[in-house]
Scaffold this motif. Structure first.
Motif, PDB file in Angstrom:
ATOM      1  N   TYR A 126       0.803  -1.225   0.000  1.00 34.13           N
ATOM      2  CA  TYR A 126       0.000   0.000   0.000  1.00 34.13           C
ATOM      3  C   TYR A 126       0.838   1.280   0.000  1.00 34.13           C
ATOM      4  O   TYR A 126       0.635   2.173  -0.828  1.00 34.13           O
ATOM      5  CB  TYR A 126      -0.937  -0.012   1.210  1.00 34.13           C
ATOM      6  CG  TYR A 126      -1.845   1.184   1.295  1.00 34.13           C
ATOM      7  CD1 TYR A 126      -2.866   1.364   0.370  1.00 34.13           C
ATOM      8  CD2 TYR A 126      -1.690   2.131   2.299  1.00 34.13           C
ATOM      9  CE1 TYR A 126      -3.706   2.465   0.449  1.00 34.13           C
ATOM     10  CE2 TYR A 126      -2.517   3.231   2.391  1.00 34.13           C
ATOM     11  CZ  TYR A 126      -3.530   3.388   1.458  1.00 34.13           C
ATOM     12  OH  TYR A 126      -4.344   4.489   1.535  1.00 34.13           O
ATOM     13  N   TRP A 130       1.232   4.168  -3.062  1.00 30.25           N
ATOM     14  CA  TRP A 130       0.992   5.596  -2.878  1.00 30.25           C
ATOM     15  C   TRP A 130       2.188   6.418  -3.374  1.00 30.25           C
ATOM     16  O   TRP A 130       2.023   7.447  -4.031  1.00 30.25           O
ATOM     17  CB  TRP A 130       0.734   5.917  -1.402  1.00 30.25           C
ATOM     18  CG  TRP A 130      -0.711   6.055  -1.057  1.00 30.25           C
ATOM     19  CD1 TRP A 130      -1.472   5.217  -0.323  1.00 30.25           C
ATOM     20  CD2 TRP A 130      -1.589   7.125  -1.459  1.00 30.25           C
ATOM     21  NE1 TRP A 130      -2.763   5.677  -0.228  1.00 30.25           N
ATOM     22  CE2 TRP A 130      -2.864   6.836  -0.910  1.00 30.25           C
ATOM     23  CE3 TRP A 130      -1.429   8.267  -2.225  1.00 30.25           C
ATOM     24  CZ2 TRP A 130      -3.957   7.677  -1.104  1.00 30.25           C
ATOM     25  CZ3 TRP A 130      -2.524   9.110  -2.411  1.00 30.25           C
ATOM     26  CH2 TRP A 130      -3.766   8.807  -1.857  1.00 30.25           C
ATOM     27  N   ARG A 216      -9.818  -2.483   7.088  1.00 30.79           N
ATOM     28  CA  ARG A 216      -9.013  -1.258   6.967  1.00 30.79           C
ATOM     29  C   ARG A 216      -8.240  -1.259   5.648  1.00 30.79           C
ATOM     30  O   ARG A 216      -8.136  -0.220   4.971  1.00 30.79           O
ATOM     31  CB  ARG A 216      -8.056  -1.161   8.148  1.00 30.79           C
ATOM     32  CG  ARG A 216      -7.085   0.015   8.087  1.00 30.79           C
ATOM     33  CD  ARG A 216      -7.818   1.348   8.174  1.00 30.79           C
ATOM     34  NE  ARG A 216      -6.887   2.446   8.129  1.00 30.79           N
ATOM     35  CZ  ARG A 216      -6.279   2.960   9.214  1.00 30.79           C
ATOM     36  NH1 ARG A 216      -6.522   2.445  10.412  1.00 30.79           N
ATOM     37  NH2 ARG A 216      -5.448   3.972   9.097  1.00 30.79           N
ATOM     38  N   VAL A 219     -10.614  -0.405   2.789  1.00 31.55           N
ATOM     39  CA  VAL A 219     -10.918   1.036   2.775  1.00 31.55           C
ATOM     40  C   VAL A 219      -9.745   1.822   2.197  1.00 31.55           C
ATOM     41  O   VAL A 219      -9.926   2.743   1.386  1.00 31.55           O
ATOM     42  CB  VAL A 219     -11.254   1.528   4.200  1.00 31.55           C
ATOM     43  CG1 VAL A 219     -11.342   3.052   4.228  1.00 31.55           C
ATOM     44  CG2 VAL A 219     -12.557   0.920   4.679  1.00 31.55           C
ATOM     45  N   ASN A 220      -8.525   1.460   2.593  1.00 33.46           N
ATOM     46  CA  ASN A 220      -7.334   2.149   2.092  1.00 33.46           C
ATOM     47  C   ASN A 220      -7.230   2.044   0.577  1.00 33.46           C
ATOM     48  O   ASN A 220      -6.908   3.020  -0.117  1.00 33.46           O
ATOM     49  CB  ASN A 220      -6.078   1.566   2.740  1.00 33.46           C
ATOM     50  CG  ASN A 220      -5.926   1.968   4.192  1.00 33.46           C
ATOM     51  OD1 ASN A 220      -6.526   2.944   4.652  1.00 33.46           O
ATOM     52  ND2 ASN A 220      -5.131   1.223   4.929  1.00 33.46           N
ATOM     53  N   TYR A 221      -7.490   0.864   0.048  1.00 32.76           N
ATOM     54  CA  TYR A 221      -7.381   0.670  -1.402  1.00 32.76           C
ATOM     55  C   TYR A 221      -8.515   1.351  -2.161  1.00 32.76           C
ATOM     56  O   TYR A 221      -8.320   1.799  -3.295  1.00 32.76           O
ATOM     57  CB  TYR A 221      -7.329  -0.821  -1.737  1.00 32.76           C
ATOM     58  CG  TYR A 221      -5.918  -1.364  -1.722  1.00 32.76           C
ATOM     59  CD1 TYR A 221      -5.125  -1.335  -2.861  1.00 32.76           C
ATOM     60  CD2 TYR A 221      -5.359  -1.878  -0.558  1.00 32.76           C
ATOM     61  CE1 TYR A 221      -3.822  -1.803  -2.845  1.00 32.76           C
ATOM     62  CE2 TYR A 221      -4.060  -2.346  -0.525  1.00 32.76           C
ATOM     63  CZ  TYR A 221      -3.298  -2.307  -1.674  1.00 32.76           C
ATOM     64  OH  TYR A 221      -2.004  -2.762  -1.657  1.00 32.76           O
ATOM     65  N   VAL A 222      -9.683   1.431  -1.550  1.00 30.17           N
ATOM     66  CA  VAL A 222     -10.787   2.175  -2.185  1.00 30.17           C
ATOM     67  C   VAL A 222     -10.395   3.643  -2.331  1.00 30.17           C
ATOM     68  O   VAL A 222     -10.606   4.257  -3.385  1.00 30.17           O
ATOM     69  CB  VAL A 222     -12.077   2.033  -1.344  1.00 30.17           C
ATOM     70  CG1 VAL A 222     -13.137   3.033  -1.836  1.00 30.17           C
ATOM     71  CG2 VAL A 222     -12.627   0.616  -1.453  1.00 30.17           C
ATOM     72  N   ILE A 223      -9.805   4.206  -1.279  1.00 29.51           N
ATOM     73  CA  ILE A 223      -9.340   5.598  -1.330  1.00 29.51           C
ATOM     74  C   ILE A 223      -8.269   5.764  -2.405  1.00 29.51           C
ATOM     75  O   ILE A 223      -8.294   6.725  -3.191  1.00 29.51           O
ATOM     76  CB  ILE A 223      -8.784   6.031   0.042  1.00 29.51           C
ATOM     77  CG1 ILE A 223      -9.902   6.040   1.085  1.00 29.51           C
ATOM     78  CG2 ILE A 223      -8.123   7.411  -0.056  1.00 29.51           C
ATOM     79  CD1 ILE A 223      -9.421   6.279   2.499  1.00 29.51           C
ATOM     80  N   LEU A 224      -7.339   4.810  -2.472  1.00 28.60           N
ATOM     81  CA  LEU A 224      -6.266   4.883  -3.469  1.00 28.60           C
ATOM     82  C   LEU A 224      -6.826   4.805  -4.884  1.00 28.60           C
ATOM     83  O   LEU A 224      -6.395   5.546  -5.778  1.00 28.60           O
ATOM     84  CB  LEU A 224      -5.267   3.746  -3.235  1.00 28.60           C
ATOM     85  CG  LEU A 224      -4.047   3.707  -4.172  1.00 28.60           C
ATOM     86  CD1 LEU A 224      -3.238   5.004  -4.082  1.00 28.60           C
ATOM     87  CD2 LEU A 224      -3.157   2.510  -3.823  1.00 28.60           C
ATOM     88  N   ILE A 226      -9.810   5.704  -5.879  1.00 29.88           N
ATOM     89  CA  ILE A 226     -10.488   6.981  -6.157  1.00 29.88           C
ATOM     90  C   ILE A 226      -9.473   8.034  -6.576  1.00 29.88           C
ATOM     91  O   ILE A 226      -9.690   8.801  -7.527  1.00 29.88           O
ATOM     92  CB  ILE A 226     -11.290   7.445  -4.918  1.00 29.88           C
ATOM     93  CG1 ILE A 226     -12.471   6.507  -4.664  1.00 29.88           C
ATOM     94  CG2 ILE A 226     -11.789   8.881  -5.117  1.00 29.88           C
ATOM     95  CD1 ILE A 226     -13.204   6.792  -3.367  1.00 29.88           C
ATOM     96  N   VAL A 227      -8.341   8.078  -5.880  1.00 26.24           N
ATOM     97  CA  VAL A 227      -7.272   9.023  -6.233  1.00 26.24           C
ATOM     98  C   VAL A 227      -6.752   8.731  -7.635  1.00 26.24           C
ATOM     99  O   VAL A 227      -6.514   9.650  -8.430  1.00 26.24           O
ATOM    100  CB  VAL A 227      -6.125   8.945  -5.203  1.00 26.24           C
ATOM    101  CG1 VAL A 227      -4.921   9.771  -5.667  1.00 26.24           C
ATOM    102  CG2 VAL A 227      -6.601   9.450  -3.851  1.00 26.24           C
TER     103      VAL A 227
END
Length: 236
Positions: A126, A130, A216, A219-224, A226-227
């Protein structure tokens, strides 16, 4: 007092751990390491031995210690004034790593609790993903700026903007591509190493330490993701 240097550490790293303080330094060469070692054995004060760049960590300020048993690294998280800082100790083999970790663990005794934090591939990847995302976008952005400067010139406003444009103009599209490519390649190599050998941490901490679970990570990968979508739209 315990010392790790020479073949026990990576490069010319020099670590001294006492009952109250951790000293982390990097000497220019092995000869300087040997001089420092002799002085310490003669009971000279550490402050008169190390370089001006020595990292001095008082044990009373330490909040967490993360030891990666796969890479023989110990990261110390501590309070530096009002902010939090960290420093990493790199060991060349498992024996010196275990020696240092065991010594530090004993110093804290029952004050700290030990928790095992095993990383899977998604969790280990992760942070590197990023980094690739940020460096990739910045490389694209600076390349576009360099290309625009070459084609149209630039008239920036503000001192910082002028310095940035001057720097990018100096590099040109070729320079930006080369530097960006090197950074991205280095990050990719690090990502591959994390995938091939996910970290396995022994964490010494006070209070509660929550190991992030599957939810968790999702959720982190969903945010990534989206970015990624936002950045791809901006780049098209």
């Amino acid at each position: 007092m315990k010392i790790w240097s020479g073949e026990d550490t990576v490069g010319t790293d020099f670590y001294l751990v006492t009952n109250e303080t951790i000293y982390i330094d990097d000497f220019d060469n092995n000869e300087n390491e040997e001089v420092a070692l002799d002085k310490l054995k003669n009971n000279e004060s550490p402050l008169n031995v190390f370089t001006k760049d020595v990292k001095v960590i008082h044990l009373s300020t330490v909040s967490k210690i993360s030891a990666d048993i796969k890479r023989n690294e110990i990261e110390v998280t501590f309070k530096d004034g009002k902010s939090e800082d960290d420093a990493t100790m790199f060991f060349s083999d498992d024996q010196s790593f275990q020696s240092a970790y065991g010594f530090i663990k004993n110093l804290f005794g029952e004050k700290f609790i030990e928790t095992v934090d095993e990383y899977n591939i998604p969790k280990a990847s992760y942070g590197s993903l990023w980094a690739l995302t940020v460096f990739g976008f910045l490389t694209w952005l600076f390349y576009r700026m360099a290309d625009q400067i070459e084609q149209e010139g630039a008239d920036p406003h503000g001192r910082k903007a002028k310095l940035l444009v001057k720097f990018i103009d100096l590099l040109g599209t070729t320079g930006v591509a080369i530097i960006g490519g090197i950074i991205l390649l280095t990050t990719l190599v690090y990502l591959i190493s994390r995938i091939r050998k996910p970290p396995s941490y022994l964490v010494l901490h006070s209070g509660n330490y929550k190991v992030s679970g599957v939810a968790r990570t999702i959720v982190n990968y969903v945010i990534l993701i989206i970015v990624w979508i936002v950045l791809v739209k901006a780049m098209l």
